[in-house]
Design a protein around this motif. Structure first.
Motif, PDB file in Angstrom:
ATOM      1  N   GLU A 172      60.616  48.489 -24.713  1.00  0.00           N
ATOM      2  CA  GLU A 172      61.606  49.528 -24.434  1.00  0.00           C
ATOM      3  C   GLU A 172      62.583  48.944 -23.414  1.00  0.00           C
ATOM      4  O   GLU A 172      62.246  48.809 -22.237  1.00  0.00           O
ATOM      5  CB  GLU A 172      60.919  50.780 -23.893  1.00  0.00           C
ATOM      6  CG  GLU A 172      59.983  51.415 -24.915  1.00  0.00           C
ATOM      7  CD  GLU A 172      59.256  52.636 -24.371  1.00  0.00           C
ATOM      8  OE1 GLU A 172      59.318  52.876 -23.145  1.00  0.00           O
ATOM      9  OE2 GLU A 172      58.631  53.358 -25.173  1.00  0.00           O
ATOM     10  N   PRO A 173      63.770  48.526 -23.852  1.00  0.00           N
ATOM     11  CA  PRO A 173      64.713  47.818 -22.963  1.00  0.00           C
ATOM     12  C   PRO A 173      65.290  48.744 -21.881  1.00  0.00           C
ATOM     13  O   PRO A 173      66.064  49.645 -22.188  1.00  0.00           O
ATOM     14  CB  PRO A 173      65.806  47.335 -23.920  1.00  0.00           C
ATOM     15  CG  PRO A 173      65.198  47.408 -25.291  1.00  0.00           C
ATOM     16  CD  PRO A 173      64.267  48.581 -25.231  1.00  0.00           C
ATOM     17  N   TYR A 174      64.909  48.501 -20.634  1.00  0.00           N
ATOM     18  CA  TYR A 174      65.378  49.327 -19.526  1.00  0.00           C
ATOM     19  C   TYR A 174      66.711  48.869 -18.965  1.00  0.00           C
ATOM     20  O   TYR A 174      67.545  49.683 -18.568  1.00  0.00           O
ATOM     21  CB  TYR A 174      64.349  49.311 -18.387  1.00  0.00           C
ATOM     22  CG  TYR A 174      63.064  50.044 -18.670  1.00  0.00           C
ATOM     23  CD1 TYR A 174      62.882  50.799 -19.834  1.00  0.00           C
ATOM     24  CD2 TYR A 174      62.010  49.987 -17.768  1.00  0.00           C
ATOM     25  CE1 TYR A 174      61.694  51.456 -20.092  1.00  0.00           C
ATOM     26  CE2 TYR A 174      60.810  50.656 -18.008  1.00  0.00           C
ATOM     27  CZ  TYR A 174      60.656  51.385 -19.167  1.00  0.00           C
ATOM     28  OH  TYR A 174      59.474  52.035 -19.407  1.00  0.00           O
ATOM     29  N   GLY A 175      66.916  47.550 -18.861  1.00  0.00           N
ATOM     30  CA  GLY A 175      68.147  47.067 -18.242  1.00  0.00           C
ATOM     31  C   GLY A 175      68.308  45.572 -18.370  1.00  0.00           C
ATOM     32  O   GLY A 175      67.376  44.851 -18.729  1.00  0.00           O
ATOM     33  N   LEU A 176      69.515  45.105 -18.070  1.00  0.00           N
ATOM     34  CA  LEU A 176      69.855  43.682 -18.101  1.00  0.00           C
ATOM     35  C   LEU A 176      70.288  43.234 -16.709  1.00  0.00           C
ATOM     36  O   LEU A 176      70.976  43.970 -15.998  1.00  0.00           O
ATOM     37  CB  LEU A 176      70.992  43.420 -19.092  1.00  0.00           C
ATOM     38  CG  LEU A 176      70.614  43.295 -20.565  1.00  0.00           C
ATOM     39  CD1 LEU A 176      71.861  43.378 -21.430  1.00  0.00           C
ATOM     40  CD2 LEU A 176      69.875  41.988 -20.823  1.00  0.00           C
ATOM     41  N   VAL A 177      69.893  42.015 -16.348  1.00  0.00           N
ATOM     42  CA  VAL A 177      70.264  41.441 -15.060  1.00  0.00           C
ATOM     43  C   VAL A 177      70.868  40.058 -15.310  1.00  0.00           C
ATOM     44  O   VAL A 177      70.315  39.272 -16.087  1.00  0.00           O
ATOM     45  CB  VAL A 177      69.043  41.303 -14.128  1.00  0.00           C
ATOM     46  CG1 VAL A 177      69.443  40.619 -12.824  1.00  0.00           C
ATOM     47  CG2 VAL A 177      68.415  42.667 -13.845  1.00  0.00           C
ATOM     48  N   LEU A 178      71.991  39.777 -14.669  1.00  0.00           N
ATOM     49  CA  LEU A 178      72.603  38.449 -14.734  1.00  0.00           C
ATOM     50  C   LEU A 178      72.337  37.749 -13.414  1.00  0.00           C
ATOM     51  O   LEU A 178      72.802  38.184 -12.361  1.00  0.00           O
ATOM     52  CB  LEU A 178      74.109  38.559 -14.965  1.00  0.00           C
ATOM     53  CG  LEU A 178      74.894  37.245 -15.017  1.00  0.00           C
ATOM     54  CD1 LEU A 178      74.394  36.351 -16.139  1.00  0.00           C
ATOM     55  CD2 LEU A 178      76.388  37.506 -15.163  1.00  0.00           C
ATOM     56  N   VAL A 213      63.537  56.303 -19.964  1.00  0.00           N
ATOM     57  CA  VAL A 213      63.138  55.463 -18.840  1.00  0.00           C
ATOM     58  C   VAL A 213      62.412  56.344 -17.820  1.00  0.00           C
ATOM     59  O   VAL A 213      62.860  57.453 -17.525  1.00  0.00           O
ATOM     60  CB  VAL A 213      64.368  54.806 -18.184  1.00  0.00           C
ATOM     61  CG1 VAL A 213      63.970  54.000 -16.957  1.00  0.00           C
ATOM     62  CG2 VAL A 213      65.084  53.922 -19.192  1.00  0.00           C
ATOM     63  N   PRO A 214      61.269  55.903 -17.292  1.00  0.00           N
ATOM     64  CA  PRO A 214      60.544  56.697 -16.294  1.00  0.00           C
ATOM     65  C   PRO A 214      61.443  57.087 -15.125  1.00  0.00           C
ATOM     66  O   PRO A 214      62.278  56.296 -14.680  1.00  0.00           O
ATOM     67  CB  PRO A 214      59.417  55.756 -15.847  1.00  0.00           C
ATOM     68  CG  PRO A 214      59.225  54.821 -17.000  1.00  0.00           C
ATOM     69  CD  PRO A 214      60.571  54.634 -17.605  1.00  0.00           C
ATOM     70  N   ASP A 215      61.292  58.307 -14.645  1.00  0.00           N
ATOM     71  CA  ASP A 215      62.138  58.804 -13.558  1.00  0.00           C
ATOM     72  C   ASP A 215      62.060  57.922 -12.320  1.00  0.00           C
ATOM     73  O   ASP A 215      63.045  57.770 -11.593  1.00  0.00           O
ATOM     74  CB  ASP A 215      61.731  60.236 -13.189  1.00  0.00           C
ATOM     75  CG  ASP A 215      62.052  61.223 -14.311  1.00  0.00           C
ATOM     76  OD1 ASP A 215      62.931  60.908 -15.140  1.00  0.00           O
ATOM     77  OD2 ASP A 215      61.419  62.293 -14.350  1.00  0.00           O
ATOM     78  N   GLU A 216      60.882  57.340 -12.072  1.00  0.00           N
ATOM     79  CA  GLU A 216      60.709  56.562 -10.846  1.00  0.00           C
ATOM     80  C   GLU A 216      61.267  55.141 -10.956  1.00  0.00           C
ATOM     81  O   GLU A 216      61.313  54.410  -9.972  1.00  0.00           O
ATOM     82  CB  GLU A 216      59.223  56.482 -10.465  1.00  0.00           C
ATOM     83  CG  GLU A 216      58.344  55.721 -11.444  1.00  0.00           C
ATOM     84  CD  GLU A 216      57.845  56.563 -12.609  1.00  0.00           C
ATOM     85  OE1 GLU A 216      56.950  56.102 -13.325  1.00  0.00           O
ATOM     86  OE2 GLU A 216      58.373  57.685 -12.781  1.00  0.00           O
ATOM     87  N   PHE A 217      61.701  54.734 -12.159  1.00  0.00           N
ATOM     88  CA  PHE A 217      62.186  53.361 -12.326  1.00  0.00           C
ATOM     89  C   PHE A 217      63.603  53.232 -11.787  1.00  0.00           C
ATOM     90  O   PHE A 217      64.486  54.033 -12.085  1.00  0.00           O
ATOM     91  CB  PHE A 217      62.168  52.940 -13.795  1.00  0.00           C
ATOM     92  CG  PHE A 217      62.749  51.565 -14.032  1.00  0.00           C
ATOM     93  CD1 PHE A 217      62.000  50.425 -13.762  1.00  0.00           C
ATOM     94  CD2 PHE A 217      64.047  51.414 -14.496  1.00  0.00           C
ATOM     95  CE1 PHE A 217      62.527  49.160 -13.951  1.00  0.00           C
ATOM     96  CE2 PHE A 217      64.587  50.151 -14.696  1.00  0.00           C
ATOM     97  CZ  PHE A 217      63.822  49.026 -14.427  1.00  0.00           C
ATOM     98  N   ASP A 218      63.840  52.185 -11.001  1.00  0.00           N
ATOM     99  CA  ASP A 218      65.164  51.846 -10.481  1.00  0.00           C
ATOM    100  C   ASP A 218      65.360  50.348 -10.697  1.00  0.00           C
ATOM    101  O   ASP A 218      64.584  49.543 -10.183  1.00  0.00           O
ATOM    102  CB  ASP A 218      65.267  52.188  -8.993  1.00  0.00           C
ATOM    103  CG  ASP A 218      66.626  51.809  -8.419  1.00  0.00           C
ATOM    104  OD1 ASP A 218      66.776  50.670  -7.931  1.00  0.00           O
ATOM    105  OD2 ASP A 218      67.533  52.644  -8.480  1.00  0.00           O
TER     106      ASP A 218
END
Length: 309
Positions: A172-178, A213-218
């Motif tokens: 489950e793709p949450y985010g991308l980081v460069l 995305v889980p509420d606690e995920f940042d």
């Protein structure tokens, strides 16, 4: 398509003032004849612009006219947050959207702020990749980004460094980081949240199912924690060394006097420390561990023999 081009033409004139038909054609990637037709269409729609012939000629808007067409599309809004990274926006398939968004943002600014924005672009540049290496080739980046935007699960076929070298996982793709020119995917899965190098993704198959995305995920907090854990795992030991003032500066150690300084420094491994300390030459003496001291002594003897005569 033509409506979008007419808006862009209007914003170009608003932001830059006078422009020739040739300049407009190059910006819009169309023919000069097409620019003539577009200008006629804008005039017929009541836009107060005029053209002048000659060396100082070109098209411009009547002084004081400002368009209200400054609303951003979804893609343009996303791209605006990547304004400092035009290369990244292009890799994500948002290069054209970013250019249009910047035009709209500039059009919405007062004149003095538009001048400030122009000066910033002229004088500041963020070049993400580090020295001695280009950004990684990540052919599936756009597909990964699409899954992140849509909050849509996907199946990855991924290449890793340990056996089995190729694995397949539902994520489950949450985010991308460069990071330093390299893209990383942060994704949830059956084994928890994991980080994947996008250039090591061999295939991505988007699924129809969506996820939350889980509420606690940042993402920022996760990445900070990931980097801290990575650094902790990276430095698994330490070495006792004696450093000259120059050697201390090379390792970022504060000298205790004008002479040699004893220090304990973290090391990743014997192999890695061997190369790092050798580059300091005679400005460092490794006291411990014994294995590292012996490795460096052997290398120094080999070099001395090689360079004799």
């Amino acid at each position: 398509m033509r409506a979008s081009r007419l808006v862009t033409l209007l914003l170009l004139l608003q932001n830059r003032g006078r422009m020739t038909a040739q300049q407009l054609a190059e910006e819009l990637e169309v023919s000069v004849r097409t620019v003539y037709r577009d200008v006629e269409a804008l005039g017929a729609a009541g836009i107060p612009l005029y053209g002048a012939a000659g060396h100082a000629g070109g098209y411009r808007l009547v002084d004081g006219y400002r368009t209200r067409l400054t609303g951003l599309t979804a893609d343009e809004a996303q791209a605006a947050f990547l304004a400092a990274l035009p290369g990244a926006a292009a890799e994500l398939g948002l290069g054209e959207a970013l250019a249009t968004a910047q035009l709209k943002l500039r059009a919405a600014l007062p004149a003095e702020l538009r001048e400030d924005a122009g000066r910033i672009q002229e004088r500041f540049l963020l070049d993400a990749p580090g020295w001695y290496g280009d950004a990684d080739d990540a052919p599936h980046l756009a597909s990964v980004a699409a899954a992140v935007w849509a909050r849509r699960a996907a199946v990855l076929r991924y290449r890793r460094w340990r056996a089995p070298e190729e694995i397949e996982r539902r994520v489950e793709p949450y985010g991308l980081v460069l990071k330093a020119g390299r893209w990383y995917l942060v994704a949830g899965g059956s084994s928890g949240i994991r980080t994947y190098r996008v250039d090591q993704i061999l295939h991505i198959g988007p699924l129809e199912e969506r996820f939350a995305v889980p509420d606690e995920f940042d993402l920022v907090a996760y990445w900070d924690s990931y980097l801290a854990d990575f650094r902790a795992r990276l430095h698994t030991g330490e070495a006792l060394v004696r450093l000259s003032p120059e050697g201390a500066r090379g390792l970022g150690v504060t000298p205790t006097s004008d002479g040699w300084t004893d220090a304990r420094v973290p090391i990743e491994s014997i192999d890695h420390a061997h190369g790092e300390f050798l580059r300091l030459g005679a400005d460092v003496e490794v006291m411990a561990p014994a294995e590292l001291r012996d490795r460096i002594a052997t290398t120094v003897r080999t070099l001395a023999t090689r360079y004799e005569g």
